[in-house]
Design a protein around this motif. Structure first.
Motif, mmCIF file in Angstrom:
data_model
loop_
_atom_site.group_PDB
_atom_site.id
_atom_site.type_symbol
_atom_site.label_atom_id
_atom_site.label_comp_id
_atom_site.label_asym_id
_atom_site.label_seq_id
_atom_site.Cartn_x
_atom_site.Cartn_y
_atom_site.Cartn_z
ATOM 1 N N THR A 107 0.833 -1.207 0.000
ATOM 2 C CA THR A 107 0.000 0.000 0.000
ATOM 3 C C THR A 107 0.863 1.250 0.000
ATOM 4 N N LEU A 108 1.932 1.243 0.800
ATOM 5 C CA LEU A 108 2.836 2.388 0.832
ATOM 6 C C LEU A 108 3.510 2.589 -0.519
ATOM 7 N N GLN A 109 3.895 1.485 -1.154
ATOM 8 C CA GLN A 109 4.513 1.601 -2.473
ATOM 9 C C GLN A 109 3.558 2.235 -3.477
ATOM 10 N N ALA A 110 2.296 1.808 -3.424
ATOM 11 C CA ALA A 110 1.306 2.344 -4.367
ATOM 12 C C ALA A 110 0.984 3.806 -4.066
ATOM 13 N N ASP A 111 0.804 4.144 -2.790
ATOM 14 C CA ASP A 111 0.407 5.502 -2.423
ATOM 15 C C ASP A 111 1.524 6.521 -2.645
ATOM 16 N N LEU A 112 2.751 6.112 -2.318
ATOM 17 C CA LEU A 112 3.869 7.063 -2.356
ATOM 18 C C LEU A 112 4.839 6.791 -3.504
ATOM 19 N N HIS A 113 4.497 5.836 -4.369
ATOM 20 C CA HIS A 113 5.297 5.527 -5.559
ATOM 21 C C HIS A 113 6.735 5.138 -5.199
ATOM 22 N N LEU A 114 6.842 4.209 -4.246
ATOM 23 C CA LEU A 114 8.160 3.734 -3.838
ATOM 24 C C LEU A 114 8.666 2.687 -4.818
ATOM 25 N N SER A 115 9.946 2.749 -5.141
ATOM 26 C CA SER A 115 10.569 1.717 -5.963
ATOM 27 C C SER A 115 10.848 0.482 -5.108
ATOM 28 N N GLY A 116 11.226 -0.603 -5.759
ATOM 29 C CA GLY A 116 11.569 -1.812 -5.017
ATOM 30 C C GLY A 116 12.747 -1.599 -4.089
ATOM 31 N N THR A 117 13.734 -0.829 -4.560
ATOM 32 C CA THR A 117 14.904 -0.536 -3.718
ATOM 33 C C THR A 117 14.509 0.303 -2.505
ATOM 34 N N GLN A 118 13.651 1.288 -2.717
ATOM 35 C CA GLN A 118 13.201 2.120 -1.604
ATOM 36 C C GLN A 118 12.416 1.291 -0.591
ATOM 37 N N ALA A 119 11.608 0.363 -1.064
ATOM 38 C CA ALA A 119 10.857 -0.494 -0.153
ATOM 39 C C ALA A 119 11.793 -1.366 0.670
ATOM 40 N N ALA A 156 13.301 9.385 24.312
ATOM 41 C CA ALA A 156 13.199 8.300 23.332
ATOM 42 C C ALA A 156 11.753 8.074 22.914
ATOM 43 N N LEU A 157 10.862 8.109 23.868
ATOM 44 C CA LEU A 157 9.447 7.886 23.562
ATOM 45 C C LEU A 157 8.839 9.071 22.815
ATOM 46 N N VAL A 158 9.326 10.272 23.074
ATOM 47 C CA VAL A 158 8.903 11.424 22.273
ATOM 48 C C VAL A 158 9.371 11.257 20.828
ATOM 49 N N LEU A 159 10.576 10.724 20.644
ATOM 50 C CA LEU A 159 11.070 10.452 19.290
ATOM 51 C C LEU A 159 10.200 9.413 18.580
ATOM 52 N N ILE A 160 9.813 8.362 19.304
ATOM 53 C CA ILE A 160 8.944 7.341 18.708
ATOM 54 C C ILE A 160 7.611 7.966 18.304
ATOM 55 N N LEU A 161 7.038 8.765 19.204
ATOM 56 C CA LEU A 161 5.773 9.442 18.907
ATOM 57 C C LEU A 161 5.914 10.357 17.689
ATOM 58 N N ALA A 162 6.986 11.146 17.660
ATOM 59 C CA ALA A 162 7.196 12.062 16.534
ATOM 60 C C ALA A 162 7.389 11.300 15.230
ATOM 61 N N GLY A 163 8.128 10.206 15.300
ATOM 62 C CA GLY A 163 8.350 9.408 14.103
ATOM 63 C C GLY A 163 7.070 8.804 13.563
ATOM 64 N N ILE A 164 6.220 8.297 14.469
ATOM 65 C CA ILE A 164 4.938 7.723 14.056
ATOM 66 C C ILE A 164 4.078 8.762 13.352
ATOM 67 N N LEU A 165 3.991 9.965 13.936
ATOM 68 C CA LEU A 165 3.173 11.018 13.346
ATOM 69 C C LEU A 165 3.770 11.535 12.042
ATOM 70 N N THR A 175 2.917 9.650 8.830
ATOM 71 C CA THR A 175 1.564 9.753 8.273
ATOM 72 C C THR A 175 1.464 10.829 7.192
ATOM 73 N N LEU A 176 2.478 11.691 7.099
ATOM 74 C CA LEU A 176 2.450 12.727 6.066
ATOM 75 C C LEU A 176 2.622 12.092 4.686
ATOM 76 N N PRO A 177 1.968 12.649 3.673
ATOM 77 C CA PRO A 177 1.912 11.981 2.362
ATOM 78 C C PRO A 177 3.120 12.248 1.466
ATOM 79 N N THR A 178 4.329 12.077 1.994
ATOM 80 C CA THR A 178 5.533 12.248 1.171
ATOM 81 C C THR A 178 6.527 11.146 1.477
ATOM 82 N N GLN A 179 7.350 10.819 0.509
ATOM 83 C CA GLN A 179 8.394 9.816 0.726
ATOM 84 C C GLN A 179 9.382 10.288 1.787
ATOM 85 N N ALA A 180 9.746 11.558 1.751
ATOM 86 C CA ALA A 180 10.716 12.092 2.710
ATOM 87 C C ALA A 180 10.208 11.942 4.140
#
Length: 411
Positions: free
Chosen positions: A50-62, A96-105, A108-113
């Protein structure tokens, strides 16, 4: 008594009521911490298509996306004990847990970066939590290492399996953002708990000038010069390598043996599910004996038997994946328990944990790719499986050293 000594003792010894509340909060904090050390990793592979389809990830990126979290666990591990000594264990874990929370959120943004940056940030937070968890258990529960390590391993395995199992249904119901965002809630709860614990910030160990090392032990810095520390690190590294290789390639191995894709996936799921109760039972059993070598030998023998069975009798794959489920389900909790038992104090536990997890996860991160290359070069799974069987020999050798009673740094 000098005034400096009285002051130091006043700060070190809390009042009984405060200590009781702090102890209860420490248990809650440990539980919430372990709930966040796997879900952000295992929830990605099931929705990779689903991520590959939504964000147009290549096989290498996946491929990079699935490998990046494991590499983060190794790259960021050495930072944890340094930060803990300077700012306090609770402060680092809250961060560390703030980093995990920030990473999770962020993911969810719609960009590969954002997806890759969020994975990197969450991986860094998980690495810090992974390293300091054994040190916290050693410090706060020195007489319950087996029980608390077992509880931590069980919760990590259960939440990892739950995140993988819920990823596809949540994606189908609410999209990929729902599947990724749901794990922000436990991360926020855990960050809150460890922020409260940081109010009574506690370093992993007193400075060398303030308190001499315990009799018969060397300062924590001696871990790199300790053969026992290297044995513990090598054991965790080989255990992690085999685990991630089997998780990554068992479905493909079974499909190439003629099993339907759904059945091959079910075998992998059962193999991982078997490890959930073992995560509790094995640490408790290991902590009750002084010498863990018989347990080490038994677990490695089961792993070798399961791999040999798949190699020679793949038509009985359900039986062999069950054997491997017992072996890999017991191996990681056993290695983590041995790490705690071989550490004479929390500071050594943190340094040994960082040392073991740095090498272990870097090795584990490269393992699936290396096995895939070996499969491509040889045109089959015979040589890769033989390689994994061969890995049980050094695993046994270092395991017999690591499992012997003693402490890292002991004279």
């Amino acid at each position: 008594m000098p005034s400096s000594t009285r002051s130091r003792r006043t700060r070190t010894l809390p009042a009984p009521r405060s200590g009781h509340r702090a102890g209860a909060l420490s248990v809650v904090g440990l539980i919430l911490l372990t709930l966040n050390l796997r879900a952000a990793i295992t929830g990605i592979p099931p929705v990779l298509a689903t991520l590959q389809a939504d964000l147009h990830l290549s096989g290498t990126q996946a491929a990079v996306l699935t490998t990046l979290p494991v590499l983060c666990l190794g790259v960021f591990a050495p930072v944890a004990p340094v930060l803990a000594r300077r700012t306090g264990t609770e402060t680092v874990l809250a961060g560390a847990l703030v980093l995990i929370l920030a990473g999770i959120l962020l993911r969810t943004l719609p960009t590969q970066a954002a997806l890759f940056a969020g994975t990197l940030v969450a991986g860094a937070g998980i690495a810090l939590g992974n390293v300091l968890m054994p040190a916290v258990i050693k410090r706060d529960f020195p007489d319950r290492i087996g029980v608390m390590t077992g509880l931590a391993m069980t919760l990590m395995a259960a939440t990892g399996a739950l995140a993988a199992g819920l990823a596809v249904p949540l994606t189908a119901a609410g999209g990929r953002r729902a599947a990724l965002t749901v794990w922000a809630a436990p991360a926020l709860a855990a960050a809150t708990a460890w922020t409260l614990l940081a109010v009574r910030r506690t370093p992993l160990g007193p400075p060398a000038a303030a308190a001499p090392a315990a009799a018969g032990t060397a300062p924590p810095a001696s871990v790199l010069r300790s053969p026992l520390a290297w044995a513990v690190s090598a054991l965790l590294g080989i255990v992690s390598l085999c685990f991630y290789v089997l998780v990554a390639w068992t479905p493909q191995i079974m499909r190439d043996e003629g099993y339907p894709a759904a059945e091959a996936g079910a075998m992998t799921s059962v193999m991982l599910t078997i490890g959930i109760p073992l995560g509790l039972a094995v640490p408790i059993a290991a902590a009750r004996v002084r010498d863990q070598r018989p347990l080490v030998a038994t677990v490695i023998a089961l792993k070798a038997a399961g791999l040999t069975g798949i190699l020679l009798a793949p038509q009985q794959a359900w039986a062999w994946t069950g054997v491997l489920g017992v072996a890999i389900g017991a191996a990681f909790p056993l290695a983590m328990t041995i790490l705690g038992l071989r550490s004479p104090d929390p500071a050594t536990a943190a340094r040994l944990s960082a040392m073991a997890q740095t090498g272990g996860y870097l090795l584990a991160g490269c393992g699936p790719a290396a096995i895939g290359i070996l499969h491509t070069l040889t045109g089959g799974w015979h040589t890769p499986i033989v390689f994994l069987i061969a890995c049980t020999v050094p695993e046994l050798l270092v395991g017999l050293v690591a499992g012997r009673s003693g402490f890292v740094g002991a004279r």
